[in-house]
Design a protein around this motif. Sequence first.
Motif, PDB file in Angstrom:
ATOM      1  N   MET A   7     -33.765  25.338  14.620  1.00  0.00           N
ATOM      2  CA  MET A   7     -33.885  24.611  13.361  1.00  0.00           C
ATOM      3  C   MET A   7     -34.058  23.128  13.669  1.00  0.00           C
ATOM      4  N   LYS A   8     -35.188  22.548  13.242  1.00  0.00           N
ATOM      5  CA  LYS A   8     -35.533  21.190  13.654  1.00  0.00           C
ATOM      6  C   LYS A   8     -35.066  20.126  12.661  1.00  0.00           C
ATOM      7  N   ILE A   9     -34.815  18.960  13.213  1.00  0.00           N
ATOM      8  CA  ILE A   9     -34.540  17.768  12.401  1.00  0.00           C
ATOM      9  C   ILE A   9     -35.878  17.237  11.906  1.00  0.00           C
ATOM     10  N   ILE A  10     -35.984  16.973  10.600  1.00  0.00           N
ATOM     11  CA  ILE A  10     -37.258  16.476  10.063  1.00  0.00           C
ATOM     12  C   ILE A  10     -37.195  15.018   9.615  1.00  0.00           C
ATOM     13  N   SER A  11     -35.973  14.466   9.409  1.00  0.00           N
ATOM     14  CA  SER A  11     -35.907  13.059   9.001  1.00  0.00           C
ATOM     15  C   SER A  11     -34.517  12.496   9.276  1.00  0.00           C
ATOM     16  N   THR A  12     -34.474  11.173   9.390  1.00  0.00           N
ATOM     17  CA  THR A  12     -33.211  10.450   9.507  1.00  0.00           C
ATOM     18  C   THR A  12     -33.223   9.294   8.514  1.00  0.00           C
ATOM     19  N   HIS A  13     -32.052   8.898   8.095  1.00  0.00           N
ATOM     20  CA  HIS A  13     -31.952   7.806   7.117  1.00  0.00           C
ATOM     21  C   HIS A  13     -30.635   7.079   7.365  1.00  0.00           C
ATOM     22  N   THR A  14     -30.672   5.751   7.349  1.00  0.00           N
ATOM     23  CA  THR A  14     -29.450   4.976   7.538  1.00  0.00           C
ATOM     24  C   THR A  14     -29.383   3.831   6.549  1.00  0.00           C
ATOM     25  N   TRP A  15     -28.172   3.464   6.164  1.00  0.00           N
ATOM     26  CA  TRP A  15     -27.984   2.325   5.278  1.00  0.00           C
ATOM     27  C   TRP A  15     -26.614   1.711   5.522  1.00  0.00           C
ATOM     28  N   LEU A  16     -26.544   0.390   5.260  1.00  0.00           N
ATOM     29  CA  LEU A  16     -25.323  -0.385   5.453  1.00  0.00           C
ATOM     30  C   LEU A  16     -24.693  -0.675   4.100  1.00  0.00           C
ATOM     31  N   GLN A  17     -23.409  -0.397   3.995  1.00  0.00           N
ATOM     32  CA  GLN A  17     -22.715  -0.570   2.720  1.00  0.00           C
ATOM     33  C   GLN A  17     -21.484  -1.450   2.949  1.00  0.00           C
ATOM     34  N   SER A  18     -21.358  -2.511   2.149  1.00  0.00           N
ATOM     35  CA  SER A  18     -20.158  -3.329   2.183  1.00  0.00           C
ATOM     36  C   SER A  18     -19.211  -2.836   1.100  1.00  0.00           C
ATOM     37  N   LEU A  19     -18.019  -2.444   1.500  1.00  0.00           N
ATOM     38  CA  LEU A  19     -17.063  -1.860   0.560  1.00  0.00           C
ATOM     39  C   LEU A  19     -15.789  -2.694   0.535  1.00  0.00           C
ATOM     40  N   ASP A  35     -36.654   3.068  17.359  1.00  0.00           N
ATOM     41  CA  ASP A  35     -37.567   4.150  17.719  1.00  0.00           C
ATOM     42  C   ASP A  35     -36.835   5.275  18.441  1.00  0.00           C
ATOM     43  N   VAL A  36     -35.808   4.930  19.217  1.00  0.00           N
ATOM     44  CA  VAL A  36     -35.032   5.953  19.937  1.00  0.00           C
ATOM     45  C   VAL A  36     -34.451   6.949  18.950  1.00  0.00           C
ATOM     46  N   VAL A  37     -33.878   6.450  17.873  1.00  0.00           N
ATOM     47  CA  VAL A  37     -33.270   7.328  16.869  1.00  0.00           C
ATOM     48  C   VAL A  37     -34.345   8.034  16.050  1.00  0.00           C
ATOM     49  N   GLN A  38     -35.434   7.361  15.780  1.00  0.00           N
ATOM     50  CA  GLN A  38     -36.524   7.997  15.026  1.00  0.00           C
ATOM     51  C   GLN A  38     -37.071   9.218  15.761  1.00  0.00           C
ATOM     52  N   ARG A  39     -36.964   9.187  17.092  1.00  0.00           N
ATOM     53  CA  ARG A  39     -37.477  10.307  17.885  1.00  0.00           C
ATOM     54  C   ARG A  39     -36.580  11.549  17.825  1.00  0.00           C
ATOM     55  N   LEU A  40     -35.504  11.471  17.060  1.00  0.00           N
ATOM     56  CA  LEU A  40     -34.713  12.683  16.814  1.00  0.00           C
ATOM     57  C   LEU A  40     -35.497  13.692  15.974  1.00  0.00           C
ATOM     58  N   LYS A  41     -36.476  13.197  15.235  1.00  0.00           N
ATOM     59  CA  LYS A  41     -37.305  14.097  14.429  1.00  0.00           C
ATOM     60  C   LYS A  41     -38.030  15.088  15.344  1.00  0.00           C
ATOM     61  N   GLY A  42     -37.924  16.344  14.990  1.00  0.00           N
ATOM     62  CA  GLY A  42     -38.534  17.394  15.787  1.00  0.00           C
ATOM     63  C   GLY A  42     -37.597  18.039  16.786  1.00  0.00           C
ATOM     64  N   ARG A  43     -36.404  17.429  16.985  1.00  0.00           N
ATOM     65  CA  ARG A  43     -35.430  18.016  17.899  1.00  0.00           C
ATOM     66  C   ARG A  43     -34.691  19.164  17.225  1.00  0.00           C
ATOM     67  N   ASP A  44     -34.265  20.132  18.027  1.00  0.00           N
ATOM     68  CA  ASP A  44     -33.576  21.317  17.519  1.00  0.00           C
ATOM     69  C   ASP A  44     -32.079  21.022  17.383  1.00  0.00           C
ATOM     70  N   ILE A  45     -31.517  21.261  16.215  1.00  0.00           N
ATOM     71  CA  ILE A  45     -30.106  20.980  15.975  1.00  0.00           C
ATOM     72  C   ILE A  45     -29.204  21.795  16.898  1.00  0.00           C
ATOM     73  N   ARG A  46     -29.697  22.922  17.395  1.00  0.00           N
ATOM     74  CA  ARG A  46     -28.893  23.732  18.307  1.00  0.00           C
ATOM     75  C   ARG A  46     -28.631  23.017  19.627  1.00  0.00           C
ATOM     76  N   HIS A  47     -29.389  21.978  19.903  1.00  0.00           N
ATOM     77  CA  HIS A  47     -29.221  21.199  21.127  1.00  0.00           C
ATOM     78  C   HIS A  47     -28.446  19.911  20.853  1.00  0.00           C
ATOM     79  N   PHE A  48     -27.601  19.912  19.827  1.00  0.00           N
ATOM     80  CA  PHE A  48     -26.980  18.672  19.358  1.00  0.00           C
ATOM     81  C   PHE A  48     -26.094  18.014  20.416  1.00  0.00           C
ATOM     82  N   LEU A  49     -25.428  18.788  21.263  1.00  0.00           N
ATOM     83  CA  LEU A  49     -24.584  18.179  22.289  1.00  0.00           C
ATOM     84  C   LEU A  49     -25.421  17.430  23.327  1.00  0.00           C
TER      85      LEU A  49
END
Length: 355
Positions: free
Chosen positions: A1-13, A69-83
């Motif tokens: 099962m592949k990763i298709i997208s990543t999203h990040t945001w900064l929140q001040s609480l 770009d390093v994190v963006q390249r997570l797209k297409g990786r298989d979640i089963r290889h998460f470790l």
Amino acid sequence: MKIISTHTWLQSLPLKKSYTIAYKTISSTEILFFEITLENGIKGVGAANPFPEVVGETPAQTHRHLQSDVVQRLKGRDIRHFLAIIDEMTQHFPDAPGTVAAIDIALHDAFGKYMQIPVLEFYGQKISPLPTSITIGIKEIADMIEEARAHYHAGFRVLKIKTGLNVEEDVERVKKLSEIFGGKMILRVDANQGYTLEQLQKFIKETANVPIELIEQPLPAKKEQDLLQLTEADRKKICADESLLNANSAVHLAQTPQPFGIFNIKLMKCGGIRAASEIALIARYAGIQLFWGCNDESIISITAALHIAYACSNTKYLDLDGSFDLSRDLVTGGFILKDGYLYCAPGAGLGLQYA
């Protein structure tokens, strides 16, 4: 099962109320949220808020790393290889534990949901649920007593007191709290590197008749060898926090004679669940007990710490109260608080829902 997208945001609480520790007053926190989406629609979420004073990484740096770009390249990786992915991220960001923690937690959450099991089930629960301490910052004795009473009536039975600005006042505070709550609440103290060896020795001597469960990071990091002047019995009650950042420092501190009898593991210091489990294993073989701590954090990362804490047989103490201070959060669920005890909420992954 592949990763298709990543999203990040900064929140001040903002926090519900500000508090003071040995080296600063805190009234708000900046938290990075990181989300990955799998091709079947499953979403995994992580969070991080590193303390730059401790690990040298700012939330702004974490944000930039999670957009790289390093994190963006997570797209297409298989979640089963998460470790394996977490190991790669650790190599790419060796000095950015907040960055790795956010990715690590999101991957664990997504993998657990993919497998339809809690993260704790993947690692295997080793101990029964424990009570968490609730923290009181440095303040006047009357105010401290009032806050302690409120926590007691809310069901908490373990109190952690911030100290480190004035040892004489610290002794007075602890004695007064013990006088009022003795036998009703367990007391811990956290000096946040605020003492010299002489001040620590004075504190230990003058509170010898007070049942203090542990003393967290009394001396500045890099002064660990000074602790060897204490008795072995006293060192057993001393907990490493700022001195313990990662597995490398854990190996160093595990050597005999040991300056600390307890390790405070924080996911924001070491880089997430996988790194925390490495420290826990080192501590177990060295006969060192585990204390699981936190910053002012989202329910997301607090829950991640709780899952791995209960998967370690040498876990003895919880101090996972960081999300209680937030005025609001982005998620609900994760854990259940009952009479001061923390229980993992039901559900796959980390058992979270967006608020």
